[in-house]
Design a protein around this motif. Structure first.
Motif, PDB file in Angstrom:
ATOM      1  N   ALA A   1     -48.153 -90.405-105.873  1.00  0.00           N
ATOM      2  CA  ALA A   1     -47.732 -91.793-106.066  1.00  0.00           C
ATOM      3  C   ALA A   1     -48.478 -92.740-105.145  1.00  0.00           C
ATOM      4  N   ALA A   2     -48.982 -92.203-104.024  1.00  0.00           N
ATOM      5  CA  ALA A   2     -49.662 -93.049-103.041  1.00  0.00           C
ATOM      6  C   ALA A   2     -51.156 -93.188-103.320  1.00  0.00           C
ATOM      7  N   SER A   3     -51.621 -92.726-104.467  1.00  0.00           N
ATOM      8  CA  SER A   3     -53.052 -92.847-104.766  1.00  0.00           C
ATOM      9  C   SER A   3     -53.438 -94.311-104.856  1.00  0.00           C
ATOM     10  N   THR A   4     -54.665 -94.606-104.472  1.00  0.00           N
ATOM     11  CA  THR A   4     -55.101 -95.994-104.402  1.00  0.00           C
ATOM     12  C   THR A   4     -56.085 -96.325-105.515  1.00  0.00           C
ATOM     13  N   VAL A   5     -56.221 -97.583-105.797  1.00  0.00           N
ATOM     14  CA  VAL A   5     -57.182 -98.077-106.761  1.00  0.00           C
ATOM     15  C   VAL A   5     -58.293 -98.788-105.994  1.00  0.00           C
ATOM     16  N   GLN A   6     -59.516 -98.285-106.108  1.00  0.00           N
ATOM     17  CA  GLN A   6     -60.651 -98.888-105.429  1.00  0.00           C
ATOM     18  C   GLN A   6     -61.534 -99.578-106.443  1.00  0.00           C
ATOM     19  N   ARG A   7     -62.028-100.728-106.106  1.00  0.00           N
ATOM     20  CA  ARG A   7     -62.868-101.499-106.998  1.00  0.00           C
ATOM     21  C   ARG A   7     -64.316-101.370-106.579  1.00  0.00           C
ATOM     22  N   PRO A   8     -65.252-101.441-107.567  1.00  0.00           N
ATOM     23  CA  PRO A   8     -66.670-101.408-107.206  1.00  0.00           C
ATOM     24  C   PRO A   8     -66.995-102.574-106.287  1.00  0.00           C
ATOM     25  N   PRO A   9     -67.910-102.366-105.339  1.00  0.00           N
ATOM     26  CA  PRO A   9     -68.289-103.473-104.465  1.00  0.00           C
ATOM     27  C   PRO A   9     -68.920-104.605-105.268  1.00  0.00           C
ATOM     28  N   ALA A  10     -68.693-105.823-104.805  1.00  0.00           N
ATOM     29  CA  ALA A  10     -69.281-106.972-105.504  1.00  0.00           C
ATOM     30  C   ALA A  10     -70.782-106.904-105.447  1.00  0.00           C
ATOM     31  N   GLY A  11     -71.428-107.107-106.615  1.00  0.00           N
ATOM     32  CA  GLY A  11     -72.878-107.004-106.653  1.00  0.00           C
ATOM     33  C   GLY A  11     -73.534-108.343-106.545  1.00  0.00           C
TER      34      GLY A  11
ATOM     35  N   ALA B   1     -62.245 -96.164-115.419  1.00  0.00           N
ATOM     36  CA  ALA B   1     -61.937 -95.691-114.066  1.00  0.00           C
ATOM     37  C   ALA B   1     -62.203 -94.196-113.984  1.00  0.00           C
ATOM     38  N   VAL B   2     -62.357 -93.738-112.736  1.00  0.00           N
ATOM     39  CA  VAL B   2     -62.591 -92.325-112.461  1.00  0.00           C
ATOM     40  C   VAL B   2     -61.697 -91.926-111.297  1.00  0.00           C
ATOM     41  N   ARG B   3     -61.093 -90.740-111.362  1.00  0.00           N
ATOM     42  CA  ARG B   3     -60.289 -90.230-110.249  1.00  0.00           C
ATOM     43  C   ARG B   3     -61.194 -89.439-109.315  1.00  0.00           C
ATOM     44  N   VAL B   4     -61.200 -89.853-108.033  1.00  0.00           N
ATOM     45  CA  VAL B   4     -62.107 -89.274-107.034  1.00  0.00           C
ATOM     46  C   VAL B   4     -61.293 -88.557-105.963  1.00  0.00           C
ATOM     47  N   LEU B   5     -61.735 -87.349-105.601  1.00  0.00           N
ATOM     48  CA  LEU B   5     -61.131 -86.606-104.493  1.00  0.00           C
ATOM     49  C   LEU B   5     -61.972 -86.832-103.249  1.00  0.00           C
ATOM     50  N   ASP B   6     -61.334 -87.320-102.172  1.00  0.00           N
ATOM     51  CA  ASP B   6     -62.094 -87.547-100.949  1.00  0.00           C
ATOM     52  C   ASP B   6     -62.203 -86.259-100.139  1.00  0.00           C
ATOM     53  N   ALA B   7     -62.812 -86.355 -98.973  1.00  0.00           N
ATOM     54  CA  ALA B   7     -63.084 -85.171 -98.155  1.00  0.00           C
ATOM     55  C   ALA B   7     -61.809 -84.467 -97.698  1.00  0.00           C
ATOM     56  N   LYS B   8     -60.689 -85.205 -97.628  1.00  0.00           N
ATOM     57  CA  LYS B   8     -59.428 -84.622 -97.194  1.00  0.00           C
ATOM     58  C   LYS B   8     -58.580 -84.134 -98.366  1.00  0.00           C
ATOM     59  N   GLY B   9     -59.095 -84.284 -99.566  1.00  0.00           N
ATOM     60  CA  GLY B   9     -58.347 -83.841-100.731  1.00  0.00           C
ATOM     61  C   GLY B   9     -57.430 -84.886-101.314  1.00  0.00           C
ATOM     62  N   ALA B  10     -57.468 -86.091-100.765  1.00  0.00           N
ATOM     63  CA  ALA B  10     -56.644 -87.178-101.306  1.00  0.00           C
ATOM     64  C   ALA B  10     -57.290 -87.718-102.574  1.00  0.00           C
TER      65      ALA B  10
ATOM     66  N   VAL C   1     -73.793 -90.652-105.538  1.00  0.00           N
ATOM     67  CA  VAL C   1     -74.150 -89.251-105.744  1.00  0.00           C
ATOM     68  C   VAL C   1     -73.373 -88.355-104.785  1.00  0.00           C
ATOM     69  N   GLY C   2     -72.838 -87.264-105.289  1.00  0.00           N
ATOM     70  CA  GLY C   2     -72.155 -86.284-104.457  1.00  0.00           C
ATOM     71  C   GLY C   2     -70.654 -86.397-104.445  1.00  0.00           C
ATOM     72  N   GLN C   3     -70.088 -87.516-104.876  1.00  0.00           N
ATOM     73  CA  GLN C   3     -68.634 -87.634-104.905  1.00  0.00           C
ATOM     74  C   GLN C   3     -68.050 -86.652-105.916  1.00  0.00           C
ATOM     75  N   ARG C   4     -66.820 -86.166-105.577  1.00  0.00           N
ATOM     76  CA  ARG C   4     -66.138 -85.243-106.477  1.00  0.00           C
ATOM     77  C   ARG C   4     -65.194 -86.026-107.377  1.00  0.00           C
ATOM     78  N   VAL C   5     -65.336 -85.827-108.674  1.00  0.00           N
ATOM     79  CA  VAL C   5     -64.489 -86.530-109.635  1.00  0.00           C
ATOM     80  C   VAL C   5     -63.659 -85.522-110.410  1.00  0.00           C
ATOM     81  N   VAL C   6     -62.462 -85.927-110.787  1.00  0.00           N
ATOM     82  CA  VAL C   6     -61.542 -85.061-111.512  1.00  0.00           C
ATOM     83  C   VAL C   6     -61.851 -85.128-113.003  1.00  0.00           C
ATOM     84  N   THR C   7     -62.023 -83.966-113.610  1.00  0.00           N
ATOM     85  CA  THR C   7     -62.269 -83.914-115.054  1.00  0.00           C
ATOM     86  C   THR C   7     -61.078 -83.350-115.818  1.00  0.00           C
ATOM     87  N   GLY C   8     -60.098 -82.813-115.088  1.00  0.00           N
ATOM     88  CA  GLY C   8     -58.903 -82.268-115.722  1.00  0.00           C
ATOM     89  C   GLY C   8     -58.142 -81.429-114.731  1.00  0.00           C
TER      90      GLY C   8
END
Length: 355
Positions: free
Chosen positions: A345-355, A298-307, A331-338
């Motif tokens: 607590a309200a962070s969500t878990v998103q799954r890859p789209p079905a291929g 998994a990867v932690r992603v910051l969206d445009a609003k900082g969530a 491409v272009g998404q921001r991921v947390v490295t540390g």
């Protein structure tokens, strides 16, 4: 009296109300109240998902070596003392052959270390004798070469005189370079010189926990000395038996350099990076961005609003500093490295789209 007391209580309530109102207005103006609390994106170290190359390598170190090293003495058969930097254990002994012993091995750069060593050793030892006596009775009369000089097969290296007063020419058993002179005029000719022959190779030692990933013909990035010239090569040969003299089981890997940097000398230190696997122009994130969620990458992603969102991904090649992302990110998404922020607590878990 009762009326006066009630009037005082009303005045106190009014004063308290006014004070509370003033404090609330001040706090609102300062942004303490009525502003929602949220995790600050600046508290995280982030990186951007991008397309790049990914490589997995094995790091090792070693040195530049001659393919073959011969010890030459008067009145003795030349001895193959080192094979690609590894001592053969041979020290030579007095024989009935002269120092003009010839040999055809050691000059072919295209042969493999294992097969070529046998040819070189047997070739250099196949010369015939024209005089008797060991080297202990020989005295050096003259030296015809200098250190580093390139010599042809049968080139004169020195002249030595035996106990009977007869002069003998000490010749090079193979074409190569004079690596050392081990005598002087008037001194014993029991050892005259060492000749480095064959190809210049890079010998590196790989730990037992990584040697299984090394294969012939893999590309190797090489650096001479500490921050010196860089060059490339190819894995040529992998030892089948380890050397545990350092306390760690290590295997010798021989690398054929594509070219040798100017100014290089045999014995110089070389650091190596063997490319085990690679991917070109693939979706990547820094290795530190990949975590796990319910046992899956998994990867932690910051969206445009900082969530912050935890996104499950499918990974490919895990490289030295980056990881290939097969599915789950763009491409272009921001991921947390540390960072020091607390995951909401309200962070969500998103799954890859079905291929």
């Amino acid at each position: 009296m009762a009326g006066a007391s009630q009037a005082r209580r009303r005045r106190r309530r009014i004063i308290v109300g006014v004070v509370i109102a003033v404090v609330v207005v001040a706090l609102v103006g300062a942004g303490v109240l009525l502003r929602p609390t949220r995790s600050s994106a600046s508290s995280y170290l982030t990186s951007t998902v991008q397309r790049a190359d990914v490589a997995s390598t094995v790091a090792a170190s070693g040195s530049l070596v001659d393919q073959y090293t011969y010890s030459v003495a008067a009145g003795e058969t030349p001895v193959l003392t080192e094979l690609a930097g590894i001592a053969t254990g041979a020290s030579g002994s007095s024989t009935t052959s002269t120092s003009s012993t010839s040999g055809s091995g050691g000059s072919g750069a295209s042969t493999s270390g294992a097969s070529a060593s046998g040819t070189a050793a047997s070739g250099a030892a196949s010369g015939s004798s024209s005089s008797s006596g060991g080297s202990g009775g020989y005295t050096t009369r003259s030296i015809a070469v200098t250190l580093g000089e390139k010599v042809a097969k049968d080139a004169k290296i020195a002249v030595a005189r035996d106990s009977d007063g007869t002069d003998h020419t000490v010749k090079a058993p193979v074409a190569g370079h004079v690596r050392s002179l081990t005598t002087a005029v008037g001194a014993s000719a029991s050892s005259v010189a060492t000749i480095g022959a064959g190809s210049a190779l890079v010998s590196i030692d790989v730990d037992e926990n990584r040697i299984g990933a090394v294969r012939a013909d893999q590309t190797v990035a090489l650096t001479l000395g500490s921050g010196g010239a860089t060059f490339t090569g190819t894995v040529r040969q992998i030892a089948q038996l380890p050397d545990g003299s350092s306390g760690v089981q290590q295997y010798q890997v021989l690398v054929t350099p594509d070219s040798i940097p100017t100014g290089s000398r045999i014995g110089m230190t070389v650091t190596a990076s063997i490319e085990i696997d690679s991917r070109q122009d693939v979706l990547t994130v820094p290795a530190g961005a990949v975590t796990t969620s319910q046992g899956r990458p998994a990867v932690r992603v910051l969206d445009a609003k900082g969530a912050l969102h935890t996104v499950r991904v499918e990974t490919g090649l895990v490289g030295d500093s980056a990881v290939e992302i097969v599915d789950g990110l763009t491409v272009g998404q921001r991921v947390v490295t540390g960072g020091t922020g607390t995951v909401p607590a309200a962070s969500t878990v998103q799954r890859p789209p079905a291929g």
